[in-house]
Write a protein that holds these residues in place. Sequence first.
Motif, PDB file in Angstrom:
ATOM      1  N   ASP A  82      -1.775  -2.300 -10.198  1.00 38.27           N
ATOM      2  CA  ASP A  82      -0.331  -2.478  -9.035  1.00 38.27           C
ATOM      3  C   ASP A  82       0.366  -1.454 -10.078  1.00 38.27           C
ATOM      4  O   ASP A  82       0.921  -2.471 -11.182  1.00 38.27           O
ATOM      5  N   THR A  83       1.616  -1.041  -9.637  1.00 39.29           N
ATOM      6  CA  THR A  83       2.712  -1.153 -10.478  1.00 39.29           C
ATOM      7  C   THR A  83       3.888  -1.597  -9.038  1.00 39.29           C
ATOM      8  O   THR A  83       3.581  -1.625  -8.486  1.00 39.29           O
ATOM      9  N   VAL A  84       5.027  -1.157 -10.021  1.00 41.80           N
ATOM     10  CA  VAL A  84       6.179  -1.486  -8.614  1.00 41.80           C
ATOM     11  C   VAL A  84       6.488  -0.465  -7.683  1.00 41.80           C
ATOM     12  O   VAL A  84       6.596  -0.525  -5.792  1.00 41.80           O
ATOM     13  N   THR A  85       5.699   0.694  -7.657  1.00 44.53           N
ATOM     14  CA  THR A  85       4.688   1.758  -6.475  1.00 44.53           C
ATOM     15  C   THR A  85       4.124   1.768  -5.651  1.00 44.53           C
ATOM     16  O   THR A  85       4.048   3.151  -5.365  1.00 44.53           O
ATOM     17  N   LEU A  86       2.167   0.803  -6.591  1.00 44.81           N
ATOM     18  CA  LEU A  86       1.816   1.237  -6.005  1.00 44.81           C
ATOM     19  C   LEU A  86       0.748  -0.257  -6.380  1.00 44.81           C
ATOM     20  O   LEU A  86       0.455  -1.018  -6.961  1.00 44.81           O
ATOM     21  N   ARG A  87      -0.084   0.435  -5.096  1.00 41.49           N
ATOM     22  CA  ARG A  87      -0.784  -1.241  -4.902  1.00 41.49           C
ATOM     23  C   ARG A  87      -1.947  -1.217  -4.419  1.00 41.49           C
ATOM     24  O   ARG A  87      -2.612  -0.138  -4.338  1.00 41.49           O
ATOM     25  N   LYS A 152      -4.429   9.506  -6.310  1.00 40.41           N
ATOM     26  CA  LYS A 152      -3.182   9.391  -6.932  1.00 40.41           C
ATOM     27  C   LYS A 152      -2.558   7.834  -6.177  1.00 40.41           C
ATOM     28  O   LYS A 152      -1.710   7.581  -6.666  1.00 40.41           O
ATOM     29  N   THR A 153      -3.870   7.692  -5.478  1.00 40.13           N
ATOM     30  CA  THR A 153      -3.413   6.106  -4.092  1.00 40.13           C
ATOM     31  C   THR A 153      -4.510   5.309  -4.321  1.00 40.13           C
ATOM     32  O   THR A 153      -5.877   6.169  -5.449  1.00 40.13           O
ATOM     33  N   THR A 332       2.155  10.144 -15.415  1.00 41.20           N
ATOM     34  CA  THR A 332       3.420  10.809 -14.819  1.00 41.20           C
ATOM     35  C   THR A 332       4.244  11.993 -15.469  1.00 41.20           C
ATOM     36  O   THR A 332       3.002  12.975 -16.038  1.00 41.20           O
TER      37      THR A 332
END
Length: 332
Positions: A82-87, A152-153, A332
């Motif tokens: 998990d990141t700020v932009t990806l669950r 990427k998702t 990135t």
Amino acid sequence: MAFPLTIVLLISLSIFISCLHASDPPLTLDYYASTCPNVFDIVKKEMECEVLEDPRNAALVVRLHFHDCFVQGCDGSVLLDDTVTLRGEKKASTSVNSLKGFDIMDRIKNKVESECPGIVSCADILTIAARDAVILVGGPYWDVPVGRKDSKTASLELANANLPAAEEGLLSIISKFLYQGLSVTDVVALSGAHTIGMARCANFRARIYGDFEATSVKTPESETYLSNLRSMCPAALGGDNKESAMDYVTPNLFDNSYYHILLNGEGLLNSDQELYSSALGIQTKELVIKYAHDPLAFFEQFAYSMVKLGNITNLDSFVNGEVRQNCRFVNT
């Protein structure tokens, strides 16, 4: 002869999914022949170290591969943190507190990157590692087609929806396999991977305090087994993370013992015992009996079904995917 509506619907779904998967992008055995010719040897050597350290690591990697392929195809999405932009998918109901082996993948990826930087996808590494894991604990060999890209998702929603649960009924499990282009035969053969797996108390509590005694042959060994399970997994809350082997006879050996356990009515998970005991499981019951009596037939079908599993892909990963430098994060 008339068929029940549920069976008709499952057959129709199977035909639809077969057409859906017919145009999947091709994978090849020699994809890395010129760019990273030693990748298979690197993965094999690292898996040998992991399994030598702990034979249970084999089951962890096989399960990771299964969870990956049932969500967006085999594209490494299960490995994403998990990141700020990806669950990510690691907190899915069928994965949280039980899906492990991510550190194993990190170590293998680092070895591959050191020799072939930016060449081999995490999805391919996981698929190869799953094959080697099975072999290292006595299972069959199969060739692994490669050429996958890393997504990427990820999709927590699909992970919750697509992955079979421990208490799920037979028809629901079959429908989830059919959706992936896998047959009823694949369901029974791939379930045989539980011969090396562990299960958490939270996932078999309902079974051992439910219909276990009704399906069991009630031998002294069976009664002792059930008593031991209940002593480590209380009926009330508590002990959720305590684990038991799904094949208590040969837990670290990939063989057909799992099917003998189902014949005895001692399957640890409801989803396993349903293959033999469900009134709706005429075909699955026949296959359980077949694999219990013919280990070679099980090995041959398991290898074939694992190739089918590993070939579940989606076009988006091929078009928009990448080769991650770190399996836990997109580049990135």
